[in-house]
Design an enzyme around this catalytic site. Sequence first.
Site, PDB file in Angstrom:
ATOM      1  N   ASP A 254     -34.612 -11.624  -6.649  1.00 14.50           N
ATOM      2  CA  ASP A 254     -35.064 -11.488  -5.268  1.00 14.50           C
ATOM      3  C   ASP A 254     -33.976 -12.053  -4.364  1.00 14.50           C
ATOM      4  OD1 ASP A 254     -37.680 -11.092  -3.459  1.00 14.50           O
ATOM      5  OD2 ASP A 254     -36.552 -12.852  -2.750  1.00 14.50           O
ATOM      6  N   ILE A 255     -33.605 -11.296  -3.302  1.00 15.57           N
ATOM      7  CA  ILE A 255     -32.555 -11.745  -2.385  1.00 15.57           C
ATOM      8  C   ILE A 255     -33.118 -12.890  -1.535  1.00 15.57           C
ATOM      9  CG2 ILE A 255     -31.012 -11.073  -0.503  1.00 15.57           C
ATOM     10  CD1 ILE A 255     -31.221  -8.206  -1.522  1.00 15.57           C
TER      11      ILE A 255
ATOM     12  N   HIS B 228     -32.133  -3.816  10.436  1.00 13.56           N
ATOM     13  CA  HIS B 228     -32.483  -3.196   9.146  1.00 13.56           C
ATOM     14  C   HIS B 228     -31.325  -2.397   8.546  1.00 13.56           C
ATOM     15  CE1 HIS B 228     -36.724  -4.299   8.996  1.00 13.56           C
ATOM     16  NE2 HIS B 228     -36.775  -4.100  10.323  1.00 13.56           N
TER      17      HIS B 228
ATOM     18  N   GLU C  42     -36.891  -6.326  -1.379  1.00  9.33           N
ATOM     19  CA  GLU C  42     -35.618  -6.893  -1.800  1.00  9.33           C
ATOM     20  C   GLU C  42     -35.658  -7.361  -3.250  1.00  9.33           C
ATOM     21  OE1 GLU C  42     -37.853 -10.312   0.248  1.00  9.33           O
ATOM     22  OE2 GLU C  42     -37.720  -8.130   0.335  1.00  9.33           O
TER      23      GLU C  42
ATOM     24  N   ASN D 109     -32.638  -9.199   8.007  1.00  3.74           N
ATOM     25  CA  ASN D 109     -33.208  -8.051   8.729  1.00  3.74           C
ATOM     26  C   ASN D 109     -33.488  -8.415  10.191  1.00  3.74           C
ATOM     27  OD1 ASN D 109     -33.238  -5.903   6.931  1.00  3.74           O
ATOM     28  ND2 ASN D 109     -35.158  -6.526   5.970  1.00  3.74           N
TER      29      ASN D 109
ATOM     30  N   ASP E 162     -30.350  -2.798   4.794  1.00  2.00           N
ATOM     31  CA  ASP E 162     -30.255  -1.681   3.817  1.00  2.00           C
ATOM     32  C   ASP E 162     -28.918  -1.704   3.101  1.00  2.00           C
ATOM     33  OD1 ASP E 162     -32.747  -0.872   4.555  1.00  2.00           O
ATOM     34  OD2 ASP E 162     -32.089   0.792   5.838  1.00  2.00           O
TER      35      ASP E 162
END
Length: 475
Positions: free
Chosen positions: A353-354, A366, A396, A361, A370
């Site tokens: 998980d980031i 966004h 994420e 974001n 992305d």
Amino acid sequence: MNSKYKVIVIITSLLLILSISLSSISYTSALNNTQQQLKVQSLPLSLDNIYTDIQKSIIEPHLVSSMMANDTFVEEWLINGEQDNLKIIKYLKSIKNKYNMFSTFFVSEKTKDYYTNDGFIEKLSKDNISNKWYYDFKEIQESKELNLDYNKNISNSMILFINHKILDKDYNYLGTTGVALKLSYINDLLKKFRQEHNFIVTFFNQNGDIVLTEKHNIHFKNIDDIAELKPYKDTILSKELKSFEYIKNNQKHIVNTKYIPELNLYLSVHANLEDFIQKTKQTLYVNILTSFIITLLISIIVFLTIRKYSHEIEKLSHYDTLTNIPNRRYFKELFHKQISKRKKNDIAVIFVDIDNFKLINDNLGHNIGDEVLRILAKILSTNMKKSDLIARWGGEEFVIALIDSSLDESLKIADKLRLAIENDTELKKLVNKTVTGSFGLSMLIETDTQDEIIARADEAMYHSKQNGKNRISVR
């Protein structure tokens, strides 16, 4: 069979059925039109054309022969004692040259002298078999006849003689005169009818005897000898225009007849329908072949189109459109195949998980978020074995399945991935700070389902989140 291939088979079959049906309908229609045109138009018209040619080629010599038999000069020469042979020879020669005949001849009943345009030939005798034609003709009731014979005095080949009786005013028989035509000339004429019109021309006398036909067609002497024509003998020997059909060897034949009073013969024009539908059949075969080729091309185009869109749909259903790596559903499908065939603890699942992704974001937008996901997917993919599995789990979060990897090896790989993310210069440049990820790792137990091992790896990842992030936890 795969459903997409079923569609191709169905489309191909329908196209073939449609094209063959249309070709068959077109062929049947053309066949009926050809037959109708042959019966109603071509044959009757050709019969008239043939009759015209016959008039020019045979009837004209017949009229010349008749004219000679009724010429007062000939009658007077006979009555006056046949004096001066040169006169009759000169007469025969003038008729030959004037009407362009092959030969002209004359026989006196009184003296039995036989003359042609070349001079005196012989004195006829009943004992001479070559003179039989004269005595046979003398005995028949008719005043004229067509006779096929061989006469070495005129030619070395078969000749068509047109004989006429010479009668005085009291109908006393004085002799015979007429003209001769080379049979090869007549044969060429009949051959022309066959080659140009596909018609077989035959002449019958009132007894049904075949008097004239093309040379290679002479197999029979009388209508009674021809099984398929025998039932129509009265029709052929009718003085009215007639037409009939018969079947031979599964082929339809059409016959038109016409009486020729000038020759007292019956003209029969015979056509084999098969000869007239060859082009129609060829058109049918070309249409069917063209239909097959077009159908094949359409099928190939349909196949390539379906395959292309099938691959695209398959890719959309299996891959994440943003990161271009497998999605959760496809990962679970592939992972299920792996764990269903393994009994040892040789598979590890890593959840990634980031860290602080929401701040990226919110602060940078966004689009930047992305791009971070795309770069992260690339980092994870390039630091795995080909046999390992990876997917974007959602948001994420990413999941990795290490195949044939022990716990120690899996920890090393997880740490390698963690450091690769932390040290990636592209990510630092993009967000102006270091990007990190929290890892959770779990090893497959023999009794595990995929949901159980994934759940443990997910729990381990949350444990890393709660304990400072950018770390690896094992459950």
